[in-house]
Design a protein around this motif. Sequence first.
Motif: not given
Length: 204
Positions: A2-12, A48-54
């Motif tokens: 099993k390989l796990l890919v873990v990421y964080y992003t705000m803009y993709g 993020i709630d006030s940022n359309d893109a995020a």
Amino acid sequence: MKLLVVYYTMYGHTMQLAQAVVEGAKQVSGIEVELRRVQEFDAVNQIIDSNDAARQVREQQQDIPVCTVDDLKAADGVVFGSPTRYGNMTAQMKQLFDSTASLWLNGDMEGKPAGVFTSTASTHGGQETTLLTMMVPLLHLGMLVVGVPYSVTGMIHTEARGGTPYGPSTIAGGQGELQPKPEDLAIARALGQRVAEVTTKVRG
């Protein structure tokens, strides 16, 4: 395996690299790949709630499970991805690492292959420092760090794009307006395949 890919992003951008890593890993026989995202902070969710893109990027990820310590323990190999914050990983990714004390104490991550990837706003925005500092907790956990060799197509270049021997990377732009270049995604796929291959050899 099993390989796990873990990421964080705000803009993709790191999410796109993560998806490419998954694609590369799936090319290896005998590997099951799982994609996980890092938990967002409540304070950042309010921004993020006030940022359309995020907000749109957050909505795109709703079906991707949040990574847990149990996910890390169950994996045979892990690839971590984080955008840079002042030349280092995000606080959200650091929080995930900081939650692994029980895994460290029990040696649960020792001997597992690992890789890292990142995105930055600018060409010299911390691509190499972010990747190198992400490796530090992996070494403390006893993991086996896997990079990207220069034999991978697209690694040797003089263009304004990503790609380092420490891991895949991409340039997002100051406002997140850029998209990963095809070469950046190809290097991410190469890392996914490489970590998966090492995982089958080391853990098989």
